[in-house]
Write a protein that holds these residues in place. Sequence first.
Motif, mmCIF file in Angstrom:
data_model
loop_
_atom_site.group_PDB
_atom_site.id
_atom_site.type_symbol
_atom_site.label_atom_id
_atom_site.label_comp_id
_atom_site.label_asym_id
_atom_site.label_seq_id
_atom_site.Cartn_x
_atom_site.Cartn_y
_atom_site.Cartn_z
ATOM 1 N N UNK A 68 0.797 -1.234 0.000
ATOM 2 C CA UNK A 68 0.000 0.000 0.000
ATOM 3 C C UNK A 68 0.826 1.278 0.000
ATOM 4 N N UNK A 69 1.964 1.292 0.676
ATOM 5 C CA UNK A 69 2.767 2.513 0.694
ATOM 6 C C UNK A 69 3.293 2.846 -0.695
ATOM 7 N N UNK A 70 3.811 1.846 -1.394
ATOM 8 C CA UNK A 70 4.359 2.081 -2.730
ATOM 9 C C UNK A 70 3.280 2.490 -3.716
ATOM 10 N N UNK A 71 2.160 1.781 -3.666
ATOM 11 C CA UNK A 71 1.097 2.057 -4.634
ATOM 12 C C UNK A 71 0.448 3.410 -4.365
ATOM 13 N N UNK A 72 0.123 3.691 -3.110
ATOM 14 C CA UNK A 72 -0.552 4.959 -2.827
ATOM 15 C C UNK A 72 0.373 6.152 -3.048
ATOM 16 N N UNK A 73 1.661 5.977 -2.842
ATOM 17 C CA UNK A 73 2.594 7.057 -3.143
ATOM 18 C C UNK A 73 2.567 7.395 -4.630
ATOM 19 N N UNK A 74 2.562 6.358 -5.464
ATOM 20 C CA UNK A 74 2.493 6.564 -6.908
ATOM 21 C C UNK A 74 1.180 7.232 -7.297
ATOM 22 N N UNK A 75 0.097 6.773 -6.696
ATOM 23 C CA UNK A 75 -1.216 7.325 -7.006
ATOM 24 C C UNK A 75 -1.305 8.785 -6.574
ATOM 25 N N UNK A 76 -0.814 9.086 -5.385
ATOM 26 C CA UNK A 76 -0.835 10.482 -4.906
ATOM 27 C C UNK A 76 -0.056 11.397 -5.851
ATOM 28 N N UNK A 77 1.111 10.944 -6.260
ATOM 29 C CA UNK A 77 1.903 11.747 -7.166
ATOM 30 C C UNK A 77 1.174 12.030 -8.460
ATOM 31 N N UNK A 78 0.496 11.023 -8.956
ATOM 32 C CA UNK A 78 -0.251 11.174 -10.197
ATOM 33 C C UNK A 78 -1.426 12.137 -10.026
ATOM 34 N N UNK A 79 -2.157 11.995 -8.942
ATOM 35 C CA UNK A 79 -3.314 12.867 -8.716
ATOM 36 C C UNK A 79 -2.868 14.308 -8.501
ATOM 37 N N UNK A 80 -1.867 14.487 -7.675
ATOM 38 C CA UNK A 80 -1.519 15.835 -7.230
ATOM 39 C C UNK A 80 -0.674 16.610 -8.238
ATOM 40 N N UNK A 81 0.119 15.907 -9.012
ATOM 41 C CA UNK A 81 0.968 16.615 -9.962
ATOM 42 C C UNK A 81 0.641 16.283 -11.409
ATOM 43 N N UNK A 82 -0.283 15.352 -11.608
ATOM 44 C CA UNK A 82 -0.666 15.002 -12.967
ATOM 45 C C UNK A 82 0.365 14.165 -13.681
ATOM 46 N N UNK A 83 1.372 13.756 -12.938
ATOM 47 C CA UNK A 83 2.426 12.939 -13.539
ATOM 48 C C UNK A 83 2.946 11.981 -12.490
#
Length: 268
Positions: free
Chosen positions: A245-260
């Motif tokens: 969950x830490x790895x996946x949610x970190x990736x997801x957060x980055x995508x949502x918040x920065x669009x990349x």
Amino acid sequence: MQTVTSADGTSIAFERHGEGPPLILLHGGSAPQYWKPVIPRFADDYTVIIPHRRGVGESGDSEEYSIDRGVEDICAIIDAVDGTPVLFGHSFGGLLAIETARTASVEKLIAYEPAVLVGEYRQQADLASQMQARIDNGDRRQAMKFYIREVMHGGEIDDLDGWLEDWPPWPDIVALTENIARINRAIEQYRLPDSIDIDVPTLLLTGTEGPPHLRDGIRAVDEALPDSTFVEFDGVGHGGPTEAPDRVTSEVRGFIERGKAFASTGSD
């Protein structure tokens, strides 16, 4: 718990956690509790919406089921929440997220190993009928074991019973056997179009230990989408969002918040 009424009159339940922009998490063949490890990682900054898939949890059901029905259920929830949501689906939930994003207004789309079958595997797929044969013989537990072996492990695992002893959904997931058999019928009938008309940024996630047929499917989805980022997690299987969950949610957060998405292997 809140409810909405879907297009055919079925009551669809959903949970709401936290505050902020809406993030809808769509579970696959398991129960809504699948997302329990993920919710705290988003609830401080997002309104996390957890729909209960038709026939599961607190939602109502209908005799007929199809992917279109599932999309109608999600659209009813989208209409009921404030703001334009991000959709994040796992497995069958990933397929529903993709199909929903083709018609509904969403901010971004995220799918972890969506249940898309392609090529020779799709032509020969008979998971639903093999599950049903075991159900008809009165052995729902064996039907579920067969499903887990195929979907979680690509048909290959030396000690499935030993693995199940440490898998939190087991044995409660046996109660969903008939529901899972019917969603597999819908999956087997689905044909991925050559081009998917989705005009929002999309993040596609997979793990190196995921089942080969779903890894093939997500790469085909990546090719069919006009704007997608592909991320592969080394050493992670089909249960990625709760397995790591830490790895996946970190990736997801980055995508949502920065669009990349953050740096990844195999990005487009």
